[in-house]
Design a protein around this motif. Structure first.
Motif, short mmCIF file in Angstrom:
data_model
loop_
_atom_site.label_atom_id
_atom_site.label_comp_id
_atom_site.label_asym_id
_atom_site.label_seq_id
_atom_site.Cartn_x
_atom_site.Cartn_y
_atom_site.Cartn_z
N ALA A 1 23.08 41.96 40.33
CA ALA A 1 24.20 42.54 41.27
C ALA A 1 25.43 41.78 41.17
CB ALA A 1 23.67 42.83 42.80
N LEU A 2 25.12 40.38 41.21
CA LEU A 2 26.27 39.52 41.08
C LEU A 2 26.95 39.87 39.63
CD1 LEU A 2 28.20 37.29 41.72
CD2 LEU A 2 26.65 35.58 41.07
N LYS A 3 26.29 39.68 38.57
CA LYS A 3 26.77 40.26 37.36
C LYS A 3 27.62 41.32 37.37
CE LYS A 3 26.40 41.85 32.90
NZ LYS A 3 26.31 43.34 32.61
N VAL A 4 27.06 42.34 37.76
CA VAL A 4 27.73 43.80 37.66
C VAL A 4 28.96 43.67 38.53
CG1 VAL A 4 27.54 46.22 38.50
CG2 VAL A 4 25.76 45.06 37.51
N ALA A 5 28.94 42.87 39.72
CA ALA A 5 30.24 42.89 40.68
C ALA A 5 31.39 42.09 39.94
CB ALA A 5 29.88 42.17 42.09
N MET A 6 30.83 40.81 39.29
CA MET A 6 31.94 40.21 38.51
C MET A 6 32.59 40.90 37.42
SD MET A 6 29.90 36.48 38.71
CE MET A 6 30.60 35.73 37.25
N LYS A 7 31.89 41.80 36.80
CA LYS A 7 32.13 42.42 35.73
C LYS A 7 33.33 43.63 36.11
CE LYS A 7 31.00 45.16 31.43
NZ LYS A 7 29.78 45.63 30.91
N LYS A 8 33.01 44.14 37.12
CA LYS A 8 33.74 45.31 37.99
C LYS A 8 35.00 44.64 38.11
CE LYS A 8 34.04 48.20 41.96
NZ LYS A 8 34.91 49.03 41.17
N TYR A 9 35.17 43.36 38.83
CA TYR A 9 36.49 42.82 39.12
C TYR A 9 37.09 42.50 38.09
CZ TYR A 9 36.41 42.38 44.19
OH TYR A 9 36.32 42.50 45.61
N ALA A 10 36.49 42.11 36.82
CA ALA A 10 37.36 41.62 35.82
C ALA A 10 38.05 42.93 35.11
CB ALA A 10 36.38 40.93 34.77
#
Length: 476
Positions: free
Chosen positions: A249-258
């Motif tokens: 979930a952290l990976k998905v969140a970071m990618k979304k922000y990027a």
């Protein structure tokens, strides 16, 4: 990833053979296509009957308008004979893009003593006028179309132009401030913007925490894909299912922000507030994103994130970078060094079929989320963009993977030509203990890219500057 666009503007002069100039225009273009580089080429076809720049019959304004409309990232002026230096210079000046100057080597004079092209002479003229116009340019030695030095020089220029293109549009997503004790990670954000146009987009730890928790709760398809990938690629037997889900979930969140912020790379605090807030380490999330060409640097290393984008672009985005501490010297090899970080090296680089997803081995909370194991060796480039006191430089060096003792975290042992020389240069600065590695020789292209980035000085340790220039000339 957006493809690099090259403006192709072959040039001739009216007093030399039109037929031979046209022949070489076609021959050179066919050669470029044969290199197999994933780029788009914008030419002059349709602007006149020849598709050549000459005698201002195609005005500079028409060429400039086409290349600007097509948003070219670089421009190539092959001199198919002597060429038209004034128009070349006006176009190059107006575009302000990396500029390549080269021409094919002339044949022997004809039996009656006439010469068809005098290409080399024209290159001297154009080089001088580009200087008059204050246009930085790259020059490849006057050589035959099939000579290796032309292919080498052209490919290196394209890689350098890709670095410049990505550098000029850089935005770094900053997740939380640097760790309090890491003074080495201080940067001058205002100066980066003023000097280089580099933007930093900051968000807080609360922002990434809330987004991660929302993604985890929604349990959507992107999260499920990340979980499946983690389970397929790593040994997760030492951590709980809940930990796997939260890291994903952290990976998905970071990618979304990027993506939402248009950021090319991420610099994340990574310890220790994140562990207190979320109960995990971000190392594997960093590794997965870096493998997807969104490099992530630890300890909020903004300069490291800039380096990562440059190095990745120099490899034409065909290979992942890895972000490493320069840690300890090899116990036996005087020129050996350990490249290490807690667990953020890309999974694709692992030498194991299934590297381990583990708990952190240093911090007291021992939070899960580190991706551990050795990565492959071989030849690699190590680089570091850094600066202080208003001066910036780019450290460049080559290394080779070697055998070394097992250690925790993600790591590789390397050998360099003269470690005491490296150590002295790194300690005396303006560098720190962080570097960016890649399994490719991108030193010449990074060196050339600095030609187009005012205020950034290349600082090669191995090979030397003289050796790089000799390689580009084809002297070695």
């Amino acid at each position: 990833m957006k493809k690099l666009k090259l403006g192709y503007a072959p040039t001739r002069r009216f007093v030399f053979s039109e037929e031979d100039a046209f022949k070489y225009k076609v021959m050179i273009r066919e050669k470029l296509d044969s290199f197999g580089m994933d780029i788009d080429i914008v030419d002059l076809e349709g602007l006149n009957e020849e598709g050549l720049l000459y005698n201002d019959n195609i005005g500079a304004d028409k060429i400039i308008e086409r290349f600007q409309r097509e948003k070219v990232d670089a421009v190539f002026f092959p001199h198919c004979n002597f060429g038209t230096e004034d128009t070349v210079a006006r176009v190059a000046k107006a575009l302000g893009k990396p500029t390549l100057l080269w021409g094919p080597r002339d044949e022997a004079p004809l039996e009656d003593g006439m010469r068809l092209r005098d290409t080399q002479c024209g290159l001297f003229a154009t080089g001088k006028i580009l200087r008059r116009f204050n246009v930085p340019f790259t020059y490849v030695t006057n050589s035959r179309v099939n000579d290796p030095v032309f292919e080498r020089g052209f490919k290196n220029f394209i890689s350098a132009a890709n670095v410049v293109s990505k550098f000029r549009t850089l935005r770094i997503l900053q997740i939380a401030p640097r760790p309090a004790s890491f003074w080495t990670m201080m940067v001058n954000e205002g100066e980066l913007l003023e000097r280089f146009g580099i933007e930093v987009y900051p968000i807080t730890l609360i922002d990434i925490q809330r987004t991660t928790e929302r993604i985890e709760k929604q349990n959507g398809s992107e999260l499920q894909e990340a979980i499946i990938y983690i389970r397929a690629m790593l040994d997760v037997s030492e951590v709980t299912e809940a930990a796997v889900k939260r890291v994903a979930a952290l990976k998905v969140a970071m990618k979304k922000y990027a993506i939402d912020t248009g950021s090319s790379a991420i610099a994340i605090q990574c310890w220790s507030s994140l562990q207190d807030a979320m109960g995990i380490m971000p190392c594997l999330a960093n590794a997965l994103l870096t493998d997807e060409q969104i490099p992530v640097t630890c300890e909020t290393d903004i300069h490291g994130a800039i380096t990562s984008v440059m190095v990745q672009a120099a490899a034409m985005n065909q290979a992942p970078t890895f972000f490493a501490d320069l840690t300890v010297r090899h116990p036996e090899n005087p020129n050996g060094e350990l490249l290490f970080h807690c667990g953020n090296f890309p999974v694709s680089l692992s030498v194991e079929d299934k590297p381990k997803l583990r708990h952190h081995f240093l911090f007291d909370d021992h939070a899960p989320g580190t991706h551990e194991g050795e990565i492959r060796g071989g030849d690699m480039t190590l680089a570091r963009f850094d600066g202080d006191h208003g001066e910036y430089s780019l450290f460049l060096g080559k290394a080779r993977g070697i055998q070394g003792p097992y250690t925790r975290g993600s790591y590789v042992w390397v050998e360099v030509n003269d470690w005491p020389l490296w150590e002295e240069k790194l300690v005396k600065g303006p560098y720190v203990h962080h570097s960016v590695g890649i399994h490719a020789n991108v030193i010449p292209s990074l060196y050339e890219a600095c030609n187009y980035i005012p205020g950034l000085t290349p600082d090669p340790v191995d090979p030397t500057e003289a050796e790089i220039r000799a390689w580009l000339r084809g002297s070695v």
